[in-house]
Design a protein around this motif. Structure first.
Motif, PDB file in Angstrom:
ATOM      1  N   TRP A 115       0.829  -1.209   0.000  1.00 44.57           N
ATOM      2  CA  TRP A 115       0.000   0.000   0.000  1.00 44.57           C
ATOM      3  C   TRP A 115       0.863   1.258   0.000  1.00 44.57           C
ATOM      4  O   TRP A 115       0.522   2.259  -0.648  1.00 44.57           O
ATOM      5  CB  TRP A 115      -0.916   0.002   1.226  1.00 44.57           C
ATOM      6  CG  TRP A 115      -2.172  -0.780   1.027  1.00 44.57           C
ATOM      7  CD1 TRP A 115      -2.392  -2.083   1.339  1.00 44.57           C
ATOM      8  CD2 TRP A 115      -3.389  -0.291   0.465  1.00 44.57           C
ATOM      9  NE1 TRP A 115      -3.671  -2.441   1.005  1.00 44.57           N
ATOM     10  CE2 TRP A 115      -4.314  -1.366   0.465  1.00 44.57           C
ATOM     11  CE3 TRP A 115      -3.794   0.951  -0.042  1.00 44.57           C
ATOM     12  CZ2 TRP A 115      -5.612  -1.232  -0.016  1.00 44.57           C
ATOM     13  CZ3 TRP A 115      -5.091   1.080  -0.523  1.00 44.57           C
ATOM     14  CH2 TRP A 115      -5.990   0.004  -0.509  1.00 44.57           C
ATOM     15  N   ASN A 120      -2.599   1.370  -3.432  1.00 33.16           N
ATOM     16  CA  ASN A 120      -3.817   0.595  -3.669  1.00 33.16           C
ATOM     17  C   ASN A 120      -3.573  -0.863  -3.270  1.00 33.16           C
ATOM     18  O   ASN A 120      -2.501  -1.206  -2.769  1.00 33.16           O
ATOM     19  CB  ASN A 120      -4.254   0.684  -5.134  1.00 33.16           C
ATOM     20  CG  ASN A 120      -3.144   0.293  -6.100  1.00 33.16           C
ATOM     21  OD1 ASN A 120      -2.503  -0.738  -5.943  1.00 33.16           O
ATOM     22  ND2 ASN A 120      -2.896   1.136  -7.100  1.00 33.16           N
ATOM     23  N   ASN A 273      -7.195  -5.602   3.875  1.00 32.76           N
ATOM     24  CA  ASN A 273      -7.039  -4.237   3.357  1.00 32.76           C
ATOM     25  C   ASN A 273      -8.035  -3.236   3.924  1.00 32.76           C
ATOM     26  O   ASN A 273      -8.018  -2.070   3.527  1.00 32.76           O
ATOM     27  CB  ASN A 273      -7.174  -4.249   1.827  1.00 32.76           C
ATOM     28  CG  ASN A 273      -6.092  -5.063   1.147  1.00 32.76           C
ATOM     29  OD1 ASN A 273      -4.908  -4.877   1.418  1.00 32.76           O
ATOM     30  ND2 ASN A 273      -6.485  -5.979   0.280  1.00 32.76           N
ATOM     31  N   TYR A 276      -6.856   0.210   5.251  1.00 30.55           N
ATOM     32  CA  TYR A 276      -6.371   1.094   4.179  1.00 30.55           C
ATOM     33  C   TYR A 276      -7.540   1.632   3.348  1.00 30.55           C
ATOM     34  O   TYR A 276      -7.571   2.811   2.994  1.00 30.55           O
ATOM     35  CB  TYR A 276      -5.384   0.337   3.293  1.00 30.55           C
ATOM     36  CG  TYR A 276      -4.207  -0.217   4.056  1.00 30.55           C
ATOM     37  CD1 TYR A 276      -3.132   0.601   4.407  1.00 30.55           C
ATOM     38  CD2 TYR A 276      -4.164  -1.559   4.443  1.00 30.55           C
ATOM     39  CE1 TYR A 276      -2.053   0.106   5.122  1.00 30.55           C
ATOM     40  CE2 TYR A 276      -3.087  -2.076   5.151  1.00 30.55           C
ATOM     41  CZ  TYR A 276      -2.041  -1.241   5.495  1.00 30.55           C
ATOM     42  OH  TYR A 276      -0.987  -1.740   6.203  1.00 30.55           O
ATOM     43  N   TYR A 277      -8.500   0.754   3.038  1.00 29.66           N
ATOM     44  CA  TYR A 277      -9.693   1.201   2.321  1.00 29.66           C
ATOM     45  C   TYR A 277     -10.403   2.313   3.098  1.00 29.66           C
ATOM     46  O   TYR A 277     -10.888   3.296   2.519  1.00 29.66           O
ATOM     47  CB  TYR A 277     -10.674   0.043   2.132  1.00 29.66           C
ATOM     48  CG  TYR A 277     -10.272  -0.989   1.101  1.00 29.66           C
ATOM     49  CD1 TYR A 277      -9.550  -0.644  -0.040  1.00 29.66           C
ATOM     50  CD2 TYR A 277     -10.652  -2.326   1.259  1.00 29.66           C
ATOM     51  CE1 TYR A 277      -9.201  -1.598  -0.985  1.00 29.66           C
ATOM     52  CE2 TYR A 277     -10.309  -3.291   0.322  1.00 29.66           C
ATOM     53  CZ  TYR A 277      -9.581  -2.924  -0.797  1.00 29.66           C
ATOM     54  OH  TYR A 277      -9.242  -3.873  -1.734  1.00 29.66           O
ATOM     55  N   PHE A 279      -9.245   4.539   5.379  1.00 29.74           N
ATOM     56  CA  PHE A 279      -8.574   5.839   5.352  1.00 29.74           C
ATOM     57  C   PHE A 279      -8.571   6.434   3.945  1.00 29.74           C
ATOM     58  O   PHE A 279      -8.585   7.654   3.790  1.00 29.74           O
ATOM     59  CB  PHE A 279      -7.154   5.709   5.909  1.00 29.74           C
ATOM     60  CG  PHE A 279      -7.100   5.783   7.404  1.00 29.74           C
ATOM     61  CD1 PHE A 279      -7.043   7.003   8.057  1.00 29.74           C
ATOM     62  CD2 PHE A 279      -7.142   4.628   8.174  1.00 29.74           C
ATOM     63  CE1 PHE A 279      -7.019   7.080   9.445  1.00 29.74           C
ATOM     64  CE2 PHE A 279      -7.124   4.687   9.560  1.00 29.74           C
ATOM     65  CZ  PHE A 279      -7.062   5.916  10.200  1.00 29.74           C
ATOM     66  N   GLN A 280      -8.563   5.597   2.944  1.00 28.48           N
ATOM     67  CA  GLN A 280      -8.673   6.084   1.577  1.00 28.48           C
ATOM     68  C   GLN A 280     -10.041   6.734   1.347  1.00 28.48           C
ATOM     69  O   GLN A 280     -10.139   7.821   0.770  1.00 28.48           O
ATOM     70  CB  GLN A 280      -8.461   4.941   0.591  1.00 28.48           C
ATOM     71  CG  GLN A 280      -8.306   5.373  -0.852  1.00 28.48           C
ATOM     72  CD  GLN A 280      -7.934   4.190  -1.748  1.00 28.48           C
ATOM     73  OE1 GLN A 280      -8.537   3.118  -1.673  1.00 28.48           O
ATOM     74  NE2 GLN A 280      -6.925   4.382  -2.578  1.00 28.48           N
ATOM     75  N   ASN A 290      -5.266  10.636  -1.455  1.00 30.78           N
ATOM     76  CA  ASN A 290      -4.710   9.516  -0.695  1.00 30.78           C
ATOM     77  C   ASN A 290      -3.810   9.957   0.467  1.00 30.78           C
ATOM     78  O   ASN A 290      -3.055   9.157   1.002  1.00 30.78           O
ATOM     79  CB  ASN A 290      -3.901   8.599  -1.619  1.00 30.78           C
ATOM     80  CG  ASN A 290      -4.788   7.680  -2.425  1.00 30.78           C
ATOM     81  OD1 ASN A 290      -5.956   7.476  -2.106  1.00 30.78           O
ATOM     82  ND2 ASN A 290      -4.244   7.113  -3.494  1.00 30.78           N
ATOM     83  N   LEU A 293      -4.480   8.053   3.601  1.00 35.61           N
ATOM     84  CA  LEU A 293      -4.081   6.668   3.356  1.00 35.61           C
ATOM     85  C   LEU A 293      -2.581   6.499   3.544  1.00 35.61           C
ATOM     86  O   LEU A 293      -2.122   5.574   4.229  1.00 35.61           O
ATOM     87  CB  LEU A 293      -4.483   6.241   1.947  1.00 35.61           C
ATOM     88  CG  LEU A 293      -3.815   4.968   1.409  1.00 35.61           C
ATOM     89  CD1 LEU A 293      -4.267   3.759   2.206  1.00 35.61           C
ATOM     90  CD2 LEU A 293      -4.100   4.787  -0.070  1.00 35.61           C
ATOM     91  N   TYR A 294      -1.796   7.390   2.935  1.00 33.55           N
ATOM     92  CA  TYR A 294      -0.335   7.267   3.023  1.00 33.55           C
ATOM     93  C   TYR A 294       0.163   7.515   4.450  1.00 33.55           C
ATOM     94  O   TYR A 294       1.125   6.877   4.902  1.00 33.55           O
ATOM     95  CB  TYR A 294       0.335   8.229   2.053  1.00 33.55           C
ATOM     96  CG  TYR A 294       0.312   7.743   0.627  1.00 33.55           C
ATOM     97  CD1 TYR A 294       0.934   6.543   0.270  1.00 33.55           C
ATOM     98  CD2 TYR A 294      -0.333   8.457  -0.367  1.00 33.55           C
ATOM     99  CE1 TYR A 294       0.915   6.084  -1.040  1.00 33.55           C
ATOM    100  CE2 TYR A 294      -0.359   8.008  -1.691  1.00 33.55           C
ATOM    101  CZ  TYR A 294       0.268   6.814  -2.007  1.00 33.55           C
ATOM    102  OH  TYR A 294       0.244   6.350  -3.304  1.00 33.55           O
ATOM    103  N   TYR A 296      -1.502   6.787   7.192  1.00 33.00           N
ATOM    104  CA  TYR A 296      -1.789   5.564   7.937  1.00 33.00           C
ATOM    105  C   TYR A 296      -0.856   4.437   7.515  1.00 33.00           C
ATOM    106  O   TYR A 296      -0.333   3.699   8.368  1.00 33.00           O
ATOM    107  CB  TYR A 296      -3.246   5.132   7.733  1.00 33.00           C
ATOM    108  CG  TYR A 296      -3.565   3.825   8.435  1.00 33.00           C
ATOM    109  CD1 TYR A 296      -3.844   3.805   9.802  1.00 33.00           C
ATOM    110  CD2 TYR A 296      -3.545   2.607   7.744  1.00 33.00           C
ATOM    111  CE1 TYR A 296      -4.100   2.616  10.456  1.00 33.00           C
ATOM    112  CE2 TYR A 296      -3.799   1.411   8.402  1.00 33.00           C
ATOM    113  CZ  TYR A 296      -4.075   1.425   9.751  1.00 33.00           C
ATOM    114  OH  TYR A 296      -4.311   0.239  10.405  1.00 33.00           O
ATOM    115  N   ALA A 297      -0.638   4.271   6.208  1.00 27.21           N
ATOM    116  CA  ALA A 297       0.218   3.184   5.718  1.00 27.21           C
ATOM    117  C   ALA A 297       1.639   3.312   6.253  1.00 27.21           C
ATOM    118  O   ALA A 297       2.250   2.323   6.685  1.00 27.21           O
ATOM    119  CB  ALA A 297       0.220   3.177   4.193  1.00 27.21           C
TER     120      ALA A 297
END
Length: 540
Positions: A115, A120, A273, A276-277, A279-280, A290, A293-294, A296-297
Motif C-alpha cells: 500500500w 492501492n 485491506n 487502508y480502504y 482511510f482512503q 490519498n 491513506l499514506y 496511515y500506511a
C-alpha cells in the motif's frame, strides 16, 4: 491502614488504564471483526466488554498482586498453583501462540509495504502465494539481524508507532462523525436496530475467538498492580476507565466502518485491506486524495517493522529463560559470542516457515492472510484459558494465596465468574477451529480445517516432545540428544517439507494436498533412514 514506601515511585490508575488501552485495541481489530460479524459486532463488543473483559482484567489484577514477588507473569501463576511442569507447558503454549501472531505481523508488513508503494490493493493481484511466503521469510531474516543491533531503539519505536496508530484510529472516528454532521451518508442501508444485532448461529460461534483475540492481553499489565498506591481502590478504577475507552472506540469505530462500507455486502479482502480502504475513503470524503491513506500506511509499516523485530527477540528469549531448566534442551539455550540465542531464533523461524508453508496451499494471498488471522483467533484464546485456570486455583484456596487486591471477596461468587470466563474462552477456542471466510464444506473449507488441526498439534505437541529431548541430552554420552547423522535426517526432512511446500504453493488445491502428504511421508522416511536408535545414550 496500608503502609506506603516513601521512596517508591507509584503509578496512577489513569496511567495504568492508558498503558493497557494502547495494547488492547487497534484499528485492524475493528476491521477484522467487522468483516466477521458486520455491524452486529457493535452488540458483541458491548456484551464482551461487560461480561468478559472487565472481569478478566480484574482477575488479572488479583493474580498479579498474589504473585508479585515472582514478576506477576502467566507462567509464574501456573507454576505457583500447579507445579513446575505445568508452568513450563504454560510458558511453551504462550510462546507457541506468538508464532501465528508474528507470522501474521510479517504478512501485514508485506501488505503495508504494498500500500505504501502502490497506493492501492494491487499487490494481491500480482503476487503469487509462493512469492508472498518468500517475502515473508525474507522479512523474518532481515528483522532477526536488525533487532540484535537496534533492540532498545526498536522497543521505543514500536511504542511510538502503537500510539500513532491508536491516535489515527481516534481521528478516524471523529472525522467520520464530523463528515456525517456536514451531510455525509451511511453506506449500510437499510440501517435499523436489527442492523446492529448479530445472528447467533454456528458462524457467530466461530468468530468469538477473534473477538477475544482482539481484546486479550490484560495479563501484560499484571506486574504494575503492585506499583499502585492503593491497589484495592485504584485498580478497579483503571479497569473501568479502560472499559469506557474501549467501549467508545469499538462501538463508534465499528459504526464508522459501517458509514463507509455496506455491512450487507462487504469486500472479501476487508480483513487484509480494510484499514487502508477506510482511510482512503475518509480522505476522498474530505477531498484529500490519498493523503490520509499514506499517513496511515507509513505509520502502520513503521509500527509493524519495529514490533516484529522486538517480538522476534522477546519471544525467543522468553522461551529459553522462562520454561524451566528441567524441560528445555540445552541445544535451544545455546548462545553465540554476543549472547544471542541462535538456535532459539532458528526454531522460531523454522516454525514460522512451517505455518506459512501450510497457508500457501490456499487459493489466494487474501485466503492466506485470513487463515493466519483466524488461526490467532484459535490459539490466542486457548492460551488465555490459563489465566482463568490460575484464578480458579487461587480462589479454591484463598487463604493459601493472600493478595493486596481481591476481585470479589466472596469465594463462591468469584469462582462462578472464573468458571464463566473459562468456559466462554474454551468454547470460543473450540468453535474457532471451524473455518470462517470460505464456503462451508468446500474443498478450501476442509483444507483449512485440516491445517488448523495440524498447526495446533505441531505447535502444542512440540512442547510435549522437548522434555523427552532434554532427557536424551542428559543421558547422552556426547551431550547431544541425537547424533549428527540423526540431526541431519531431522533437519533434511523439515527443509524438504518447507521448500517443497513453497514450490507447490499456488497450484491446484487437490494437487497440493497430495503433495504435502507425499512430502511428509518422505520426511518421516528420511528421519527413520538416518537413524532414530539410541546408540549414543548411556546404558542405565
Amino acid at each position: 491502614m496500608e503502609e506506603l514506601e516513601p521512596n517508591k515511585k507509584y503509578i496512577s490508575w489513569p496511567v495504568l488504564a492508558l498503558m493497557d488501552f494502547v495494547t488492547v485495541i487497534g484499528f485492524d481489530d475493528l476491521a477484522y471483526n467487522f468483516q466477521s460479524q458486520g455491524m452486529g459486532v457493535i452488540t458483541s463488543w458491548v456484551i464482551m466488554l461487560f461480561l468478559y473483559v472487565i472481569p478478566y482484567s480484574l482477575m488479572v489484577g488479583q493474580l498479579g498482586s498474589t504473585f508479585n514477588k515472582e514478576g506477576g507473569g502467566l507462567t509464574s501463576w501456573i507454576r505457583g498453583t500447579n507445579g513446575e511442569f505445568l508452568g513450563y507447558f504454560t510458558a511453551w503454549t504462550y510462546w507457541a501462540a506468538s508464532i501465528p501472531y508474528v507470522v501474521d505481523t510479517a504478512n501485514s508488513l508485506v501488505v503495508g509495504l504494498g500500500w505504501t508503494f502502490n497506493g492501492n490493493a494491487s499487490l494481491q493481484n500480482h503476487m503469487s502465494n509462493g512469492w508472498f511466503a518468500f517475502w515473508t521469510l525474507v522479512v523474518f531474516v532481515v528483522f532477526i539481524f536488525t533487532q540484535s543491533r537496534f533492540k532498545h531503539s526498536l522497543e521505543v519505536l514500536s511504542t511510538i508507532g502503537g500510539v500513532a496508530i491508536f491516535g489515527l484510529t481516534v481521528l478516524f472516528v471523529f472525522m467520520t462523525f464530523a463528515g456525517l454532521a456536514m451531510g455525509g451518508h451511511i453506506a449500510t442501508q437499510p440501517f435499523t436496530i436489527h442492523t446492529i444485532i448479530p445472528k447467533f448461529n454456528l458462524h457467530y460461534l466461530t468468530t468469538l475467538g477473534l473477538l477475544i483475540y482482539a481484546m486479550n492481553g490484560a495479563e501484560l499489565i499484571a506486574p504494575f498492580v503492585t506499583k499502585m498506591r492503593h491497589p484495592n481502590k485504584e485498580f478497579p478504577k483503571a479497569m473501568i476507565m479502560l472499559a469506557a475507552m474501549t467501549a467508545f472506540l469499538t462501538i463508534f469505530g465499528s459504526f464508522s466502518l459501517g458509514v463507509f462500507f455496506n455491512a450487507y455486502h462487504l469486500p472479501k479482502d476487508l480483513k487484509m485491506n480494510g484499514a487502508y480502504y477506510a482511510f482512503q475513503a475518509l480522505g476522498n470524503q474530505y477531498h484529500l486524495g490519498n493523503t490520509l491513506l499514506y499517513i496511515y500506511a507509513l505509520a502502520e509499516v513503521f509500527y509493524l517493522a519495529a514490533l516484529l523485530a522486538v517480538l522476534l527477540d522477546a519471544m525467543t528469549r522468553m522461551l529459553i529463560s522462562d520454561t524451566g531448566n528441567r524441560y528445555m534442551p540445552q541445544v535451544l539455550k545455546k548462545t553465540n559470542s554476543v549472547g544471542l540465542p541462535v538456535n532459539g531464533y532458528l526454531l522460531t523461524c523454522g516454525l514460522s516457515a512451517f505455518i506459512m508453508s501450510l497457508g500457501i496451499f490456499l487459493p489466494s494471498m487474501n485466503d492466506i492472510f485470513n487463515w493466519l488471522l483466524n488461526l490467532n483467533g484459535i490459539i490466542s484464546p486457548g492460551v488465555t484459558c490459563w489465566v482463568f485456570f490460575a484464578f480458579i486455583k487461587i480462589r479454591q484456596d484463598s487463604e493459601k494465596y493472600p493478595s493486596d487486591y481481591v476481585f470479589i471477596k466472596n469465594d463462591k461468587t468469584a469462582l462462578t465468574v472464573g468458571w464463566w470466563c473459562l468456559i466462554v474462552t474454551a468454547v470460543a477456542t473450540i468453535f474457532g477451529i471451524g473455518p470462517q471466510d470460505v464456503v462451508f464444506a468446500s474443498s478450501t473449507w476442509w483444507y483449512e480445517l485440516i491445517i488448523n488441526f495440524v498447526s495446533i498439534i505441531v505447535l502444542v505437541g512440540l512442547g510435549l516432545i522437548l522434555p523427552y529431548v532434554t532427557r536424551r541430552e542428559e543421558r547422552s554420552t556426547n551431550g547431544s540428544a541425537f547424533t549428527r547423522l540423526q540431526w541431519t535426517g531431522i533437519l533434511a526432512a523439515i527443509f524438504l517439507t518447507i521448500v517443497g511446500d513453497l514450490y507447490l504453493g499456488g497450484s491446484h488445491l487437490t494437487y497440493n494436498i497430495h503433495g504435502i502428504v507425499a512430502l511428509s511421508v518422505v520426511g518421516i522416511l528420511l528421519v527413520i533412514l538416518f537413524g532414530w536408535k539410541e546408540h549414543n545414550l548411556k546404558v542405565d
